[in-house]
Scaffold this active site. Structure first.
Site, PDB file in Angstrom:
ATOM      1  N   GLY A  22      -5.776  15.498  25.533  1.00 46.25           N
ATOM      2  CA  GLY A  22      -5.926  14.968  26.880  1.00 46.25           C
ATOM      3  C   GLY A  22      -7.185  15.492  27.550  1.00 46.25           C
ATOM      4  O   GLY A  22      -8.224  15.691  26.915  1.00 46.25           O
ATOM      5  N   SER A  23      -7.076  15.749  28.829  1.00 40.29           N
ATOM      6  CA  SER A  23      -8.275  16.057  29.618  1.00 40.29           C
ATOM      7  C   SER A  23      -8.900  17.411  29.321  1.00 40.29           C
ATOM      8  O   SER A  23     -10.027  17.671  29.760  1.00 40.29           O
ATOM      9  CB  SER A  23      -7.947  15.962  31.109  1.00 40.29           C
ATOM     10  OG  SER A  23      -7.667  14.621  31.465  1.00 40.29           O
ATOM     11  N   THR A  24      -8.219  18.296  28.580  1.00 39.17           N
ATOM     12  CA  THR A  24      -8.904  19.526  28.183  1.00 39.17           C
ATOM     13  C   THR A  24     -10.108  19.205  27.306  1.00 39.17           C
ATOM     14  O   THR A  24     -11.079  19.971  27.266  1.00 39.17           O
ATOM     15  CB  THR A  24      -7.954  20.481  27.438  1.00 39.17           C
ATOM     16  OG1 THR A  24      -7.409  19.817  26.284  1.00 39.17           O
ATOM     17  CG2 THR A  24      -6.823  20.953  28.336  1.00 39.17           C
TER      18      THR A  24
END
Length: 483
Positions: A216-218
């Site tokens: 995801g956004s990591t």
């Protein structure tokens, strides 16, 4: 000699040659593999007949062997089994070995190359052979904070010292008690293994190192790194940030979390990181291009099938061939991108260390039975993931995430924390995974951490990385810093 006797003699000769060839193949060519096969009962009897060395955490043995009155000679036992099972694994008469018990088996049995002179000494003196002690890098307080933070949720925590690569915490939940598997009651040990193999959450398989998930956004940290490394972007560069980004060559779109906008359109790169704007990063991925994203991901450790700590770590995956839509989705850590929690801890550790990624390791020292140090792990550079300037820019943007963005739950009084949240979509009908990766103190980092909570844990569909994973990371950081 008549014809029938000649034929019989020929058949016997061929059979004799085949028997000799087979025996030579087994006893010479395959000897090492068969001796080291964990299913080889004779190997287990030989190993159990000698004192296996302890696995040590902060000076205390968490796995040790004691003499017993049975045919095996020694019983393996574990203290705080649930706390350290992700690291120790198990050593079993029936089920073989796993994790560090397998990866460091040569040292623990005393048969490692570095213990050659110890074996010669034992042979000359008649001393009973003993395995070496394997001292690990784990910090008990950090390990406990990780386990407590995850609680009954399925997930993983990895903490690394950025300047060296030392692994300070390694936890996967649910864990298990290795003592049940170490039993010399073969029926009971086998039943325990079968129960754990079929248990919910697969306790015997580490979510920290053996399982991969969409980050995801990591992953936006890597996309941002690629943009900064290109020289075409700075933290103040602006990006389009519509409510929905239409992907090229298709009618599909990327939306933002919650379905709204990102506060402004256009948006600076720093603010896109701070509030985790999907549409801005989807466009940024298209601008930077798939080749640059792939190169940057691999400099952080993606697509490496040979990483060991010394346990083998599953390779995190970034696709090598992508069209436009896949590139945009990959830039926000979705589609075919897969990462282990170990990998995402390595990303933060590299940024924290000025762009220099150190190889992670969990074995600090190996000592012979007479406590002589026979080997010591020295820090080793894995790669230069980004330049010092890019690392500083990423650090500043990550500080903004915790100070006033999506990761405020990781704030620590008196300590500046740099972090990045992630809420990764999974299969239809399943709750998203919650991620958070961070390091602290931001100006002099002592710990980098990645937290993964599978399918949002207790929060389910309401989970976000900032709400569920960030507080766990905070607790681990505080434990390492002694707060």
């Amino acid at each position: 000699m008549n014809t029938p006797l000649r034929r019989l003699a020929t058949v016997v000769l061929v059979m004799f040659v085949g028997l000799m060839a087979s025996a030579t193949w087994v006893q010479y060519v395959q000897a090492d593999r068969l001796n080291n096969d964990s299913r080889n009962v004779r190997t287990l009897y030989r190993e159990f007949g000698n004192a296996r060395g302890p696995i040590v955490v902060a000076g205390e043995a968490v796995a040790l062997s004691t003499p017993v009155e049975d045919s095996y000679g020694y019983q393996r036992s574990y203290t705080n089994g649930d706390l350290y099972s992700t690291m120790t694994g198990f050593y079993s008469v029936v089920n073989g070995r796993s994790e560090l018990e397998r990866a460091a088996n040569a040292e623990l049995t005393g048969r490692g190359d570095q213990l050659f002179f110890s074996r010669i000494r034992d042979l000359v003196t008649g001393r009973q052979p003993e395995g070496a002690a394997v001292e690990t890098t784990l910090v008990p307080a950090a390990q406990q904070a990780a386990l407590d933070g995850l609680g009954g949720q399925q997930g993983a925590v990895v903490a690394i010292e950025p300047s060296t690569g030392k692994i300070l915490a390694l936890v996967s939940t649910p864990g298990f008690d290795p003592n049940a598997l170490a039993s010399h009651d073969t029926k009971a040990a086998g039943a325990a293994y079968q129960a754990l193999s079929s248990a919910e959450g697969n306790p015997l398989r580490s979510k920290a190192t053996q399982e991969r998930y969409p980050p995801g956004s990591t992953f936006k940290l890597i996309t941002a790194a690629a943009a900064l490394e290109s020289g075409q972007y700075t933290v103040d560069s602006t990006l389009p940030a519509p409510e929905r980004l239409t992907l090229p060559q298709t009618t599909a779109t990327i939306g933002n979390f919650g379905g709204g906008g990102c506060g402004s359109d256009p948006i600076t790169l720093a603010d896109a990181v701070r509030i985790s704007c999907n549409t801005a990063f989807g466009q940024l991925g298209l601008n930077v291009g798939s080749d640059a994203l792939l190169e940057q991901a691999e400099r952080f450790g993606f697509n490496d099938p040979d990483l060991t700590i010394p346990m083998l770590v599953a390779d995190s995956v970034f696709p090598e061939e992508m069209d436009g839509p896949v590139t945009a989705q990959s830039a926000i850590g979705q589609r075919d991108v897969q990462a282990t929690p170990m990998q995402m801890a390595m990303v933060s550790a590299a940024i924290a260390n000025g762009g220099r990624l150190m190889t992670p390791y969990i074995v600090q020292t190996v000592r012979s039975a007479d406590l002589q140090r026979v080997s010591e792990t020295e820090p080793e550079l894995y790669s230069t993931a980004v330049s010092p300037g890019t690392a500083a820019s990423l650090r500043d943007m990550m500080v903004g995430v915790v100070d006033s963005g999506s990761g405020t739950s990781a704030k620590i009084s008196g300590v500046q924390v740099a972090g990045k949240t992630g809420t990764a979509q999974t299969a239809d009908g399943q709750a998203p995974h919650a991620w958070f990766t961070a390091f602290a103190p931001a100006d002099a980092p002592r710990v980098a951490v990645a937290v993964f909570v599978k399918n949002g844990g207790n929060a389910g569909d309401e989970a976000t990385g900032g709400r569920i994973a960030a507080p766990i990371a905070k607790a681990v950081i505080q434990a390492v810093l002694g707060q």
